[in-house]
Design a protein around this motif. Structure first.
Motif, PDB file in Angstrom:
ATOM      1  N   GLU B 230      30.531  49.861  43.152  1.00  0.00           N
ATOM      2  CA  GLU B 230      30.847  48.557  42.612  1.00  0.00           C
ATOM      3  C   GLU B 230      31.468  48.672  41.221  1.00  0.00           C
ATOM      4  OE1 GLU B 230      27.574  46.371  41.346  1.00  0.00           O
ATOM      5  OE2 GLU B 230      28.744  44.578  40.979  1.00  0.00           O
ATOM      6  N   VAL B 231      30.887  49.533  40.402  1.00  0.00           N
ATOM      7  CA  VAL B 231      31.395  49.664  39.039  1.00  0.00           C
ATOM      8  C   VAL B 231      32.777  50.303  39.036  1.00  0.00           C
ATOM      9  CG1 VAL B 231      30.994  50.740  36.821  1.00  0.00           C
ATOM     10  CG2 VAL B 231      29.106  49.727  38.070  1.00  0.00           C
ATOM     11  N   VAL B 232      32.982  51.270  39.928  1.00  0.00           N
ATOM     12  CA  VAL B 232      34.306  51.888  40.008  1.00  0.00           C
ATOM     13  C   VAL B 232      35.348  50.818  40.328  1.00  0.00           C
ATOM     14  CG1 VAL B 232      35.725  53.440  41.387  1.00  0.00           C
ATOM     15  CG2 VAL B 232      33.512  54.202  40.566  1.00  0.00           C
ATOM     16  N   GLY B 233      34.994  49.923  41.223  1.00  0.00           N
ATOM     17  CA  GLY B 233      35.954  48.902  41.628  1.00  0.00           C
ATOM     18  C   GLY B 233      36.106  47.787  40.620  1.00  0.00           C
ATOM     19  N   GLY B 234      35.131  47.618  39.759  1.00  0.00           N
ATOM     20  CA  GLY B 234      35.174  46.500  38.822  1.00  0.00           C
ATOM     21  C   GLY B 234      34.007  45.586  39.139  1.00  0.00           C
ATOM     22  N   VAL B 235      33.055  45.527  38.225  1.00  0.00           N
ATOM     23  CA  VAL B 235      31.814  44.826  38.516  1.00  0.00           C
ATOM     24  C   VAL B 235      32.073  43.369  38.864  1.00  0.00           C
ATOM     25  CG1 VAL B 235      29.558  44.210  37.618  1.00  0.00           C
ATOM     26  CG2 VAL B 235      30.600  46.346  36.973  1.00  0.00           C
ATOM     27  N   GLY B 236      31.442  42.906  39.916  1.00  0.00           N
ATOM     28  CA  GLY B 236      31.558  41.496  40.269  1.00  0.00           C
ATOM     29  C   GLY B 236      32.810  41.160  41.055  1.00  0.00           C
ATOM     30  N   ASN B 237      33.636  42.161  41.325  1.00  0.00           N
ATOM     31  CA  ASN B 237      34.889  41.909  42.024  1.00  0.00           C
ATOM     32  C   ASN B 237      34.731  42.359  43.478  1.00  0.00           C
ATOM     33  OD1 ASN B 237      37.443  42.478  43.187  1.00  0.00           O
ATOM     34  ND2 ASN B 237      38.360  42.452  41.165  1.00  0.00           N
ATOM     35  N   VAL B 238      34.793  41.391  44.417  1.00  0.00           N
ATOM     36  CA  VAL B 238      34.475  41.719  45.804  1.00  0.00           C
ATOM     37  C   VAL B 238      35.490  42.672  46.446  1.00  0.00           C
ATOM     38  CG1 VAL B 238      34.166  40.764  48.109  1.00  0.00           C
ATOM     39  CG2 VAL B 238      32.998  39.721  46.177  1.00  0.00           C
ATOM     40  N   PRO B 239      36.797  42.363  46.416  1.00  0.00           N
ATOM     41  CA  PRO B 239      37.735  43.337  46.990  1.00  0.00           C
ATOM     42  C   PRO B 239      37.676  44.667  46.228  1.00  0.00           C
ATOM     43  CG  PRO B 239      38.839  41.254  46.533  1.00  0.00           C
ATOM     44  CD  PRO B 239      37.490  41.166  45.912  1.00  0.00           C
ATOM     45  N   GLY B 240      37.451  44.590  44.929  1.00  0.00           N
ATOM     46  CA  GLY B 240      37.324  45.807  44.117  1.00  0.00           C
ATOM     47  C   GLY B 240      36.184  46.681  44.617  1.00  0.00           C
ATOM     48  N   LYS B 279      38.689  53.051  31.884  1.00  0.00           N
ATOM     49  CA  LYS B 279      38.851  51.639  32.179  1.00  0.00           C
ATOM     50  C   LYS B 279      37.466  51.007  32.255  1.00  0.00           C
ATOM     51  CE  LYS B 279      42.052  49.263  34.867  1.00  0.00           C
ATOM     52  NZ  LYS B 279      42.569  48.245  34.390  1.00  0.00           N
ATOM     53  N   PRO B 280      36.932  50.642  31.108  1.00  0.00           N
ATOM     54  CA  PRO B 280      35.518  50.271  31.045  1.00  0.00           C
ATOM     55  C   PRO B 280      35.122  49.134  31.978  1.00  0.00           C
ATOM     56  CG  PRO B 280      36.443  50.477  28.865  1.00  0.00           C
ATOM     57  CD  PRO B 280      37.585  50.590  29.818  1.00  0.00           C
ATOM     58  N   ASN B 281      36.048  48.296  32.404  1.00  0.00           N
ATOM     59  CA  ASN B 281      35.661  47.210  33.293  1.00  0.00           C
ATOM     60  C   ASN B 281      35.881  47.534  34.764  1.00  0.00           C
ATOM     61  OD1 ASN B 281      34.806  45.652  31.234  1.00  0.00           O
ATOM     62  ND2 ASN B 281      36.657  44.418  31.087  1.00  0.00           N
ATOM     63  N   GLY B 282      36.124  48.807  35.052  1.00  0.00           N
ATOM     64  CA  GLY B 282      36.385  49.175  36.431  1.00  0.00           C
ATOM     65  C   GLY B 282      37.855  49.033  36.741  1.00  0.00           C
ATOM     66  N   LEU B 283      38.261  49.512  37.919  1.00  0.00           N
ATOM     67  CA  LEU B 283      39.690  49.582  38.224  1.00  0.00           C
ATOM     68  C   LEU B 283      40.334  48.217  38.415  1.00  0.00           C
ATOM     69  CD1 LEU B 283      39.885  52.608  40.666  1.00  0.00           C
ATOM     70  CD2 LEU B 283      40.602  52.462  38.277  1.00  0.00           C
ATOM     71  N   PHE B 284      39.587  47.283  39.021  1.00  0.00           N
ATOM     72  CA  PHE B 284      40.273  46.075  39.462  1.00  0.00           C
ATOM     73  C   PHE B 284      39.821  44.791  38.778  1.00  0.00           C
ATOM     74  CE2 PHE B 284      40.576  49.218  42.735  1.00  0.00           C
ATOM     75  CZ  PHE B 284      41.935  49.228  42.950  1.00  0.00           C
ATOM     76  N   ALA B 285      39.011  44.898  37.763  1.00  0.00           N
ATOM     77  CA  ALA B 285      38.597  43.685  37.083  1.00  0.00           C
ATOM     78  C   ALA B 285      39.581  43.415  35.954  1.00  0.00           C
ATOM     79  CB  ALA B 285      37.190  43.844  36.535  1.00  0.00           C
ATOM     80  N   SER B 286      40.370  42.370  36.100  1.00  0.00           N
ATOM     81  CA  SER B 286      41.231  42.001  34.991  1.00  0.00           C
ATOM     82  C   SER B 286      40.348  41.321  33.958  1.00  0.00           C
ATOM     83  CB  SER B 286      42.320  41.051  35.454  1.00  0.00           C
ATOM     84  OG  SER B 286      41.746  39.809  35.775  1.00  0.00           O
ATOM     85  N   SER B 287      40.744  41.397  32.730  1.00  0.00           N
ATOM     86  CA  SER B 287      39.868  40.862  31.694  1.00  0.00           C
ATOM     87  C   SER B 287      39.689  39.355  31.865  1.00  0.00           C
ATOM     88  CB  SER B 287      40.438  41.187  30.317  1.00  0.00           C
ATOM     89  OG  SER B 287      41.792  40.803  30.288  1.00  0.00           O
ATOM     90  N   LYS B 288      40.679  38.711  32.521  1.00  0.00           N
ATOM     91  CA  LYS B 288      40.575  37.274  32.731  1.00  0.00           C
ATOM     92  C   LYS B 288      39.461  36.949  33.720  1.00  0.00           C
ATOM     93  CE  LYS B 288      44.989  35.942  32.816  1.00  0.00           C
ATOM     94  NZ  LYS B 288      46.091  35.650  33.725  1.00  0.00           N
TER      95      LYS B 288
END
Lengths: 386, 607
Positions: B230-240, B279-288
């Motif tokens: 989950e963290v690799v993909g971007g926390v909280g991001n389902v497709p991620g 990429k501290p927020n994971g790969l797919f979590a945009s800061s927005k």
């Protein structure tokens, strides 16, 4: 608040300690009370399954021991303290047992880190630590109060190597082993024995106990092009590997250590374990009367459940303990001195068991060569599985 | 080279399995900002409901799957209603701790009902397999992939295009604002928990079928891998979460291909650390999409610590010092010795987490470094034990600080996850670096504790030794926290932006906190090594890291006295419940939940 909570905790501790002292005084007063063994092992946590199996074996052995008149007229009993196989708790339990004069001998713990962390305490206090699943090569080296009926890998693995190399004719071996003290020791002994028999080891892969996915490992094995696979596994991971072997398209014969022996191995492995060879100390078709009696009474007591190797280890451990106590009485030192005097106790795993005074382990190894056919463990018929 | 195709396919198949757990975690995190440590337990619950439906009652998969989904969803609703909703206005750390307690309760309940023996869970699907490369793919592999992708797609659509989905996202973004706009926040939370629990349950059943094996011990591993993915993909991001899972599976598979099986998890956790660093927020979590945690100290409860008068503390210390004279039970002394060892670990973590805001979930690694350093210094270099223990502390301080330094730029939950990974990396390095650490065989014959050549073997002597060391460390830490340095630490915790603006060099101060923390934990591990005389890579495991965190939260973060009381309580409670045998961890979990419920800021409050 801080004082109150600290004090009430302290009060709880001292109260329980005082309770134990009173109980002890009572125990000493009446010699008609049962002789107490302390068991340190996992009842909760990741190894809880083995503790549950221990209990079944212990209880069955105790039924028979009491029926036969107990230990020189006194009953035998045990107190099972849950260590979760965690060294920290095993050490606390050791102090508890050591300080309790009612405990004459200790059985366990399950894993090496937990058992060996507690060993110095038992050794210093002069209470026998009787480990029956402790195959770490150094377990009995802590001192003369450490004794073990654990399958010595130095005995077992050469027999497995002979089965694989000489009888099944496997010359290029791939070895998958649990990367624990047990698996590592087994692998080293096995490799030496197999090389001495003229085989070559083309690849060895160690995996951690939590591992469930072996497909990539097996691709490596396939690329090494062995003509046989050796599994130094427990039954649950052994079954996982066997299932995935088929999925990556490996067709070589598989030969496994006795530790996969369990009805669960077949239940979990399904069709995939068909044709797997294994050496074992214990199997239900063994015609020896002690084995047949064990299986029959186990099934009668536990609603038809088939016993497995861990049930047999604990059943034997309790019987060996009883034999030792019959000679040594209830004095802790006399119990230690009784171990070498035990001759040919009837056991399921070792046949007539006698201890080797040097290694403080059980001497000799029984070995049966089995194969899985039609969903059952059968004595090997001399045919090679493909 | 055709094998590379096989490695790729295998990686994707395993990644698929991780995805099933990761999606549920991502969903809950997205809404509640909560890493749900009970997700692995829902996985177990689902697997066992599945076993009852599919193996005992022989129901076909098409019937069994909905039963599992509904059953797990009901458990999820119960968790939300009784475990987490009462905590919604308390500090953020409280629900995190509650999920740990819930996972204890669920795992143990399942174990008591079904026995701890592993069970077979046959899929009942035809054994048809398709040849791909030299390997094969089965129907179940394809089904798992379809369910993984379909659930991610459905969730994505639900969040994007439905009214309830908007409400979920609104709640995630700003709970109070959503409430003011008329969103029924409780209903949103319920929905999310039910969906995530259903997913978790279904994944447990599918994974059980994939391996034809279920047991109660699979919960922690499932959570660990799910969190990493989950963290690799971007926390909280389902497709991620799905892509992160596939990536994780691939990296592990290629890792095995290159170096062998025993390095597999090492690659997984290295991937995590690298991604978090780059990429501290994971790969797919945009800061927005997901605003970063506002402050490093998100976890910290604003509360007034209980003041303990100095004379009272001094009296208590004296009383404990005199205890061996009064109560000579070696069992009690040994239990308290264990508590003092965990007290040192608590002191270490409370400084790092409670006053600097770096919540570490890998603290057992510091114990392990200290233990191995001291054991090897005394065995291989024949250093006297007293010096070796000091050496263990120093090495743990230096190495520990160096190892966690990549996490210094992270915030909030990410710090915990990075430290979790570092903890695993240390354990796996110990397992694999055989020439130094002796690998799985472990270090045997570590000399007992001694000072000035006098061996400390009796329970009393060991008790006094550990108690003295702990009190000394506590005094140093109290002095440290009362100084200018301590105030700087708290400034970083409370508002790192303000602290930086004020000219505080964050990395330098975080390093200072870890240096002292590493030393205290290293000394604790070193003493344990000499006490046990045998250690291996399993002696200091993730469970001890979780215990350490529980100790400091229970005591009150940043609170020196609290850390020690927490250690006494959490080491002592299981011993008191020992009489309950198989039920004791269940009781322990319930007690933990009650403590979190009624005293979320910790027994002593946060400093």
């Amino acid at each position: 608040m801080s004082n109150a909570s600290r004090r009430s905790l302290l009060r709880l501790f001292t109260a329980s300690a005082a309770g134990a002292v009173l109980a002890r005084a009572g125990a000493l007063a009446q010699s008609s009370d049962p002789i107490m063994l302390g068991v340190s092992g996992p009842l909760t946590g990741p190894n809880a399954q083995y503790g549950a199996q221990w209990k079944q074996g212990f209880d069955l052995a105790l039924d028979e021991i009491q029926a036969a008149g107990g230990i020189n007229g006194r009953k035998l009993a045990y107190t099972f303290q849950d260590s979760q196989s965690d060294p920290r708790q095993a050490v606390a339990i050791a102090q508890k047992f050591v300080a309790d004069p009612a405990i004459v001998m200790e059985l366990g713990d399950f894993s090496s880190p937990a058992s060996m962390a507690a060993s110095p305490i038992y050794q210093r206090a002069g209470l026998v630590q009787f480990g029956f699943t402790n195959s770490h090569p150094d377990f009995t080296k802590t001192g003369d109060f450490m004794w073990s009926t654990s399958v010595s890998q130095a005995d077992e693995q050469p027999l497995l190597a002979r089965y694989a190399v000489e009888k099944l004719g496997l010359k290029k071996l791939a070895i998958l082993h649990l990367n624990t003290d047990w698996g590592r020791t087994s692998k080293d002994v096995f490799v030496a024995a197999a090389k001495a028999l003229g085989a070559t080891v083309v690849i060895t892969e160690g995996y951690i106990p939590e591992e469930r996915d072996f497909r990539s490992t097996l691709v490596r094995v396939r690329d090494a092009n062995p003509d046989g696979l050796i599994l130094l596994s427990y039954y649950s991971d052994g079954a996982l590997i066997a299932r995935q072997v088929k999925q990556v398209g490996l067709k070589q014969p598989i030969c496994a250590a006795s530790s996969v022996y369990s009805p669960k191995f077949i239940e979990l492995g399904g069709d995939a374990v068909e044709g797997i060879h294994l050496g074992t100390r214990y199997f239900p078709d063994d015609p020896r009367p002690e084995v047949q009696k064990f299986i029959a009474s186990f099934k009668a007591k536990y609603g038809g459940t088939e016993p497995d190797a861990f049930n047999a280890y604990s059943y034997d451990a309790m019987n060996v303990a009883a034999a030792v106590l019959r000679i040594g009485g209830t004095d802790r030192r006399a119990i230690r001195d009784a171990f070498p005097k035990v001759k040919d106790v009837s056991t399921v795993i070792f046949g007539p068991a006698t201890f080797d005074v040097e290694s403080r382990r059980v001497k000799g190894a029984m070995n049966a060569e089995l194969v899985v056919r039609d969903g059952k463990f059968k004595v090997w018929d001399g045919k090679k599985s493909t | 080279m055709s094998s590379w195709l096989d490695y790729t396919i295998n990686g994707l198949i395993v990644g698929n399995i991780y995805a099933l757990v990761a999606v549920g975690l991502a969903l809950i995190f997205g809404v509640s900002r909560l890493i749900n440590f009970a997700q692995g337990s829902l996985f177990v619950v689902g697997a066992y409901i599945g076993w009852v439906a599919a193996a005992r009652y022989q129901l076909p998969l098409i019937v069994a799957l909905p039963i599992v989904a509904i059953g797990a969803a009901i458990v999820g609703l119960l968790i939300e209603r009784f475990g987490l909703r009462p905590l919604q206005n308390s500090v953020r750390i409280a629900p995190l701790l509650a999920t740990i307690g819930i996972s204890f309760v669920l795992d143990q309940a399942v174990m008591l009902i079904f026995s701890p023996n592993p069970r077979a869970l046959p899929s009942g699907l035809p054994e048809t397999r398709f040849q791909i490369g030299a390997g094969t793919i089965g129907l179940l592999d394809i089904l798992i992939a379809c369910i993984g992708v379909a659930s991610a797609a459905l969730l994505f659509a639900f969040l994007r295009y439905t009214k309830l989905g908007w409400a979920v996202r609104a709640t995630a973004q700003d709970r109070d604002a959503a409430m003011q706009m008329g969103v029924d926040v409780n209903r949103v939370n319920q929905t999310v928990f039910a969906i995530a629990a259903a997913l978790g349950g279904v994944s447990g059943m599918l994974v059980g079928m994939y391996y034809n094996q279920i047991d109660t011990a699979m919960s922690l591993q499932a959570t660990l891998k799910g969190v990493v993915a989950e963290v690799v993909g971007g926390v909280g991001n389902v497709p991620g979460a799905v892509i992160g899972s596939l990536l994780l599976g691939l990296v592990e598979s290629y890792g095995v291909a290159v170096l062998g099986t025993s390095y597999r998890n090492l690659f997984a956790f290295l991937l995590l650390v690298v991604i978090l660093t780059l990429k501290p927020n994971g790969l797919f979590a945009s800061s927005k999409q997901l605003p970063p945690e506002p402050l490093t100290g998100t976890f910290i409860a604003p509360s007034k610590p209980l003041a303990v008068p100095r004379w009272a503390l001094a009296l208590v210390v004296l009383a404990f010092a005199a205890l061996p004279f009064a109560a000579p039970s070696p069992y009690l002394l040994q239990t308290l010795t264990n508590a003092w060892l965990f007290g040192m670990l608590g002191l270490s973590l409370t400084l790092v987490a409670g006053t600097t805001g770096q919540v570490s979930l890998g603290h057992a690694a510091l114990l392990a470094i200290g233990a191995y350093s001291s054991a090897l210094l005394s065995l291989d270099l024949h250093l006297p034990v007293g010096l070796a223990i000091l050496g263990g502390g120093v090495i743990a301080a230096a190495l520990g600080t160096l190892l966690v330094s990549p996490s210094f730029r992270l915030r909030g939950h990410y710090v915990s996850i990075a430290t979790l990974a570092i903890g695993e990396i240390v354990a796996l390095t110990i397992l694999n670096w055989e020439s130094v650490t002796r690998g799985p065989i472990g270090v045997v014959g570590i000399p007992p504790l001694s000072i000035f050549g006098y061996e400390l073997v009796s329970a009393q002597a060991v008790y006094w030794f550990t108690f003295t060391v702990m009190v000394l460390l506590a005094l140093i830490e109290t002095r440290l926290l009362g100084s200018h340095l301590g105030r700087t630490f708290r400034a970083i915790r409370d508002d790192d932006v303000a602290a930086r603006t004020y000219g505080v060099s964050l990395n330098r101060y975080k390093s200072l906190a870890f240096i002292f923390g590493g030393f205290a934990a290293g000394v604790s591990g070193a003493i344990a090594a000499h006490l046990y005389s045998y250690i291996n890579h399993e002696t200091f495991n993730t469970q001890q890291s979780i215990l350490a965190l529980t100790i400091v939260i229970l005591g009150g973060l940043g609170n020196v006295v609290g850390a020690i009381i927490g250690a006494v309580a959490l080491v002592g409670l299981p011993e008191i419940f020992r009489i309950a045998a198989e039920y004791r961890i269940l009781i322990y979990g319930v007690v933990l939940l009650l403590l979190v419920r009624f005293r979320p800021q910790g027994l002593m409050g946060t400093v």
